[in-house]
Design a protein around this motif. Structure first.
Motif, PDB file in Angstrom:
ATOM      1  N   TYR A   1       0.815  -1.210   0.000  1.00  0.00           N
ATOM      2  CA  TYR A   1       0.000   0.000   0.000  1.00  0.00           C
ATOM      3  C   TYR A   1       0.854   1.269   0.000  1.00  0.00           C
ATOM      4  CZ  TYR A   1      -4.092  -2.881   0.745  1.00  0.00           C
ATOM      5  OH  TYR A   1      -5.104  -3.805   0.580  1.00  0.00           O
ATOM      6  N   LEU A   2       2.177   1.114   0.173  1.00  0.00           N
ATOM      7  CA  LEU A   2       3.089   2.259   0.092  1.00  0.00           C
ATOM      8  C   LEU A   2       3.577   2.504  -1.328  1.00  0.00           C
ATOM      9  CD1 LEU A   2       5.268   1.650   3.282  1.00  0.00           C
ATOM     10  CD2 LEU A   2       3.664   3.531   2.924  1.00  0.00           C
ATOM     11  N   LYS A   3       3.332   1.552  -2.227  1.00  0.00           N
ATOM     12  CA  LYS A   3       3.867   1.640  -3.585  1.00  0.00           C
ATOM     13  C   LYS A   3       3.464   2.930  -4.315  1.00  0.00           C
ATOM     14  CE  LYS A   3       4.522  -1.217  -7.690  1.00  0.00           C
ATOM     15  NZ  LYS A   3       4.147  -2.486  -8.380  1.00  0.00           N
ATOM     16  N   PRO A   4       2.182   3.373  -4.244  1.00  0.00           N
ATOM     17  CA  PRO A   4       1.814   4.610  -4.947  1.00  0.00           C
ATOM     18  C   PRO A   4       2.529   5.850  -4.406  1.00  0.00           C
ATOM     19  CG  PRO A   4      -0.142   3.345  -4.339  1.00  0.00           C
ATOM     20  CD  PRO A   4       1.009   2.742  -3.621  1.00  0.00           C
ATOM     21  N   TYR A   5       3.075   5.752  -3.207  1.00  0.00           N
ATOM     22  CA  TYR A   5       3.698   6.918  -2.572  1.00  0.00           C
ATOM     23  C   TYR A   5       5.214   6.745  -2.465  1.00  0.00           C
ATOM     24  CZ  TYR A   5      -1.190   7.085  -1.289  1.00  0.00           C
ATOM     25  OH  TYR A   5      -2.559   7.072  -1.344  1.00  0.00           O
TER      26      TYR A   5
ATOM     27  N   ARG B   1      -7.735   1.412   4.355  1.00  0.00           N
ATOM     28  CA  ARG B   1      -9.084   1.445   4.925  1.00  0.00           C
ATOM     29  C   ARG B   1     -10.133   1.210   3.837  1.00  0.00           C
ATOM     30  NH1 ARG B   1      -8.484   5.938   7.278  1.00  0.00           N
ATOM     31  NH2 ARG B   1      -7.731   5.132   9.272  1.00  0.00           N
ATOM     32  N   THR B   2      -9.887   1.781   2.660  1.00  0.00           N
ATOM     33  CA  THR B   2     -10.817   1.596   1.535  1.00  0.00           C
ATOM     34  C   THR B   2     -10.885   0.134   1.122  1.00  0.00           C
ATOM     35  OG1 THR B   2     -10.426   3.838   0.709  1.00  0.00           O
ATOM     36  CG2 THR B   2     -11.324   2.243  -0.859  1.00  0.00           C
TER      37      THR B   2
ATOM     38  N   LEU C   1     -10.062  -2.459   2.899  1.00  0.00           N
ATOM     39  CA  LEU C   1     -10.645  -3.252   3.983  1.00  0.00           C
ATOM     40  C   LEU C   1     -12.163  -3.123   3.975  1.00  0.00           C
ATOM     41  CD1 LEU C   1      -9.553  -5.028   6.317  1.00  0.00           C
ATOM     42  CD2 LEU C   1      -9.843  -3.065   7.816  1.00  0.00           C
ATOM     43  N   PHE C   2     -12.653  -1.905   3.738  1.00  0.00           N
ATOM     44  CA  PHE C   2     -14.097  -1.677   3.692  1.00  0.00           C
ATOM     45  C   PHE C   2     -14.726  -2.434   2.515  1.00  0.00           C
ATOM     46  CE2 PHE C   2     -17.785   0.768   2.150  1.00  0.00           C
ATOM     47  CZ  PHE C   2     -18.574   0.756   3.288  1.00  0.00           C
ATOM     48  N   ILE C   3     -14.075  -2.375   1.349  1.00  0.00           N
ATOM     49  CA  ILE C   3     -14.582  -3.083   0.162  1.00  0.00           C
ATOM     50  C   ILE C   3     -14.619  -4.588   0.428  1.00  0.00           C
ATOM     51  CG2 ILE C   3     -14.047  -3.683  -2.236  1.00  0.00           C
ATOM     52  CD1 ILE C   3     -12.947  -0.813  -2.532  1.00  0.00           C
ATOM     53  N   LYS C   4     -13.569  -5.087   1.086  1.00  0.00           N
ATOM     54  CA  LYS C   4     -13.512  -6.520   1.407  1.00  0.00           C
ATOM     55  C   LYS C   4     -14.662  -6.897   2.334  1.00  0.00           C
ATOM     56  CE  LYS C   4     -11.341 -10.596   1.935  1.00  0.00           C
ATOM     57  NZ  LYS C   4     -10.793 -11.488   0.915  1.00  0.00           N
ATOM     58  N   VAL C   5     -14.875  -6.087   3.381  1.00  0.00           N
ATOM     59  CA  VAL C   5     -15.937  -6.376   4.347  1.00  0.00           C
ATOM     60  C   VAL C   5     -17.304  -6.299   3.680  1.00  0.00           C
ATOM     61  CG1 VAL C   5     -17.084  -5.502   6.421  1.00  0.00           C
ATOM     62  CG2 VAL C   5     -14.599  -5.676   6.362  1.00  0.00           C
ATOM     63  N   GLU C   6     -17.489  -5.322   2.794  1.00  0.00           N
ATOM     64  CA  GLU C   6     -18.760  -5.175   2.091  1.00  0.00           C
ATOM     65  C   GLU C   6     -19.069  -6.390   1.212  1.00  0.00           C
ATOM     66  OE1 GLU C   6     -21.205  -2.135   1.668  1.00  0.00           O
ATOM     67  OE2 GLU C   6     -20.546  -2.621   3.693  1.00  0.00           O
ATOM     68  N   SER C   7     -18.024  -7.110   0.806  1.00  0.00           N
ATOM     69  CA  SER C   7     -18.206  -8.279  -0.057  1.00  0.00           C
ATOM     70  C   SER C   7     -18.383  -9.573   0.725  1.00  0.00           C
ATOM     71  CB  SER C   7     -16.993  -8.418  -1.002  1.00  0.00           C
ATOM     72  OG  SER C   7     -16.814  -7.246  -1.767  1.00  0.00           O
ATOM     73  N   PHE C   8     -18.261  -9.507   2.048  1.00  0.00           N
ATOM     74  CA  PHE C   8     -18.425 -10.708   2.867  1.00  0.00           C
ATOM     75  C   PHE C   8     -19.874 -11.203   2.818  1.00  0.00           C
ATOM     76  CE2 PHE C   8     -14.749  -9.866   6.053  1.00  0.00           C
ATOM     77  CZ  PHE C   8     -13.874 -10.487   5.189  1.00  0.00           C
TER      78      PHE C   8
END
Length: 578
Positions: free
Chosen positions: A7-11, A89-90, A92-99
């Motif tokens: 997640y650090l790759k874009p920065y 966080r985004t 993680l939220f997308i993953k949880v929404e797909s559970f």
């Protein structure tokens, strides 16, 4: 934590710039003691005021440049850390929404909230501190050692004693604190669970006079977390005094032995001052490393919990083939379907077989715990069936994407859920491009037009979180309107008329008949009066279909249905229902 490094790759560019700025800032800091040494030994020693001013101004310039570099480095490190946490966080939220609901039940709602907020914040802090100290601390230690050795080799022997002692203390403290940090996160989950239950169940708690009991329950969870936090802080409290003792003893030793060498004429005062400053820089760098050791154990525990969510395999996945073409619309078929919840001893549903078609209303009735809500949860694939076959429009639901399947369904859940926003916003949940005319039409069919019209702002009237500013019956009607506006092929009403009076219930069912002529309707209800005119009624008992037919047929063939009907209606009403 390394698994989250992607997640650090874009920065990466900003992070490298930060490290470069910190590198230059550290060089500037290492240069200052050498300049101070020159002022003392040369300027003060010879009484050359001009030399003192020149070197002093140069020191000031170096300090200002170092400060400016630090400011820009801190700004960049903050951008990297905040961007990292936002992206994580985004995802993680997308993953949880797909559970599926099964995964929600396994991980727990309160734990998922903690992982998405507190745990990510812990990791974010480590990323921020790492960027600020990753170059500064090692370079300060290495550079300080080189400068100290070049200043006086014999005095540097003192560092060979003090630094290893300091490192051992840091490692012992970190080793003791790591398990407790992980325990703190688990206990924070428990505290969140108790708090969430109290907030959502406040009416029940007050109705049963259980406020003191819940206060004690919260206090127990809170105290448990506090005790663990105190243990951690006791361990960490040992660290700083220990380091200060070691640092002060090192300074005393340097002054003692340095003074002896100055007295012997083998060392100068300015060099001793510079040497002490280098040693203090080395020690402060180790203090910075210690701060990382304080944060890393807790962040490591948090990262493990975040990865657990990100790496949890989906119980329900879309088929590889993707979307499929459907030649028929609005047909649901259960073929010998059995379903059992994970880790349950007995199936919740056993050998369920029935079908429904467009224009047909299929009602489901049964006692509490008979499996009614479970059955309809299988249609939109909130759970996957254990055995048998579930077809929608003639296609196995496992061969359709979840999005394609759910696009066909208009669901009104048992618990009416509305979202924070206007009535218009809530209606557009069903259809994003819905016009006001379509919204009013859906509200009229759902018997909600009158009370919405009477609201001061009409469709722009505000709905509080969870619909707490409207009544239970109004919430149900708004939820029904939200499903109607979608004009789906399959309507599923999960006990959606329970909060309505009999008159409104009758008017709504009459209006629905005209609205759903081209769609299949599956209706779960507790009231016999709601389902008497259904085309087919399924009677569930202990997860099995024990009766199937019209109201009239079931009165003659199904004892369970007859018992339910007699418990709710008079004989005259039952006869009229025939």
């Amino acid at each position: 934590m390394l698994r989250l490094a992607k997640y650090l790759k874009p920065y990466l560019g900003t992070a490298l710039l930060t490290l470069l700025l910190l590198f230059l800032q550290t060089i500037a800091n290492l240069f200052l003691p050498a300049l101070m040494s020159k002022i003392v030994d040369v300027g003060i020693g010879t009484g050359d005021t001009g030399y003192i001013l020149r070197i002093g101004l140069f020191m000031l310039l170096v300090a200002l440049i170092g400060s400016a570099l630090m400011v820009f480095a801190n700004l960049n490190s903050a951008k990297v850390a905040m961007g990292f946490s936002r992206d994580l966080r985004t995802d993680l939220f997308i993953k949880v929404e797909s559970f599926s609901l099964g995964e929600f039940n396994t991980l727990g709602t309160s734990s998922l909230i903690t992982r998405t907020t507190n745990d990510i914040t812990q990791v974010q802090q480590v990323v921020l501190m790492s960027l600020r100290m990753m170059v500064t601390a090692p370079l300060m230690v290495i550079g300080g050692l080189i400068m100290a050795l070049s200043t006086n080799l014999e005095l540097s022997v003192i560092l060979l004693i003090s630094i290893p002692i300091l490192v051992v203390v840091i490692l012992l403290v970190a080793r003791s604190g790591m398990p407790l940090f992980k325990s703190m996160q688990v206990k924070l989950d428990k505290l969140n669970l108790v708090l969430r239950e109290n907030l959502t169940g406040i009416r029940v708690i007050r109705a049963f006079n259980k406020v003191p009991y819940e206060q004690k329950r919260f206090d127990d969870a809170n105290s448990d977390l506090m005790q663990t936090a105190i243990k951690v802080n006791k361990i960490m409290a040992v660290l700083m005094p220990s380091m200060m003792i070691i640092m002060n003893l090192t300074s005393v030793a340097l002054i003692w032995f340095g003074g002896i060498r100055i007295q012997a004429g083998a060392f100068e005062v300015g060099s001793l001052i510079a040497f002490i400053q280098y040693v203090m820089q080395i020690m402060m760098a180790l203090v910075m490393v210690t701060m990382m050791f304080v944060l890393i154990p807790r962040a490591a525990a948090s990262a493990e919990r975040i990865n657990e969510v990100l790496e949890t395999p989906f119980e329900i996945q879309d088929s590889v083939s993707g979307d499929v073409d459907c030649k028929i619309h609005g047909e649901v078929t259960f073929k010998d379907v059995t379903f059992a919840y994970p880790n349950s001893e007995e199936p919740a549903l056993t050998h369920i077989t029935f079908d429904t078609k467009p224009g047909k209303t299929t009602a489901i009735i049964g006692g509490t715990g008979s499996g009614k809500s479970t059955l309809i949860s299988l249609i939109p694939r909130f759970y996957d069936i254990t055995s048998g076959q579930l077809l929608v429009d003639g296609i196995d639901v496992k061969d359709m994407t979840q999005a394609q399947l759910r696009q066909k369904i208009g669901l009104v859940p048992q618990k009416a859920i509305l979202f924070n926003g206007t009535i218009r916003d809530n209606m557009k949940y069903g259809k994003e491009d819905a016009t006001d005319e379509e919204i009013w039409q859906a509200l009229e069919v759902a018997q909600a037009r009158d009370f919405v019209s009477e609201m001061e702002d009409g469709l722009d009237s505000y709905i509080a979180q969870g619909g707490s500013n409207v009544s239970g019956g109004q919430k149900q009607r708004l939820c029904i309107a939200r499903a109607l506006i979608r004009k789906p092929e399959i309507y599923i009403f999960d006990d959606s008329f329970s909060a309505l009076d009999f008159k409104t219930d009758a008017k709504l069912r009459k209006a629905l008949k005209h609205e759903t002529t081209n769609s299949a309707v599956i209706l779960v209800a507790q009231r016999v009066s709601t389902i008497m005119d259904a085309d087919e009624i399924l009677v569930l008992y202990d997860g099995k279909i024990v009766g199937q037919g019209t109201h009239k047929e079931l009165l003659n063939t199904c004892d369970v249905y007859k018992e339910i009907a007699l418990s709710q209606l008079s004989k005259e009403e039952i006869e009229n229902g025939k």
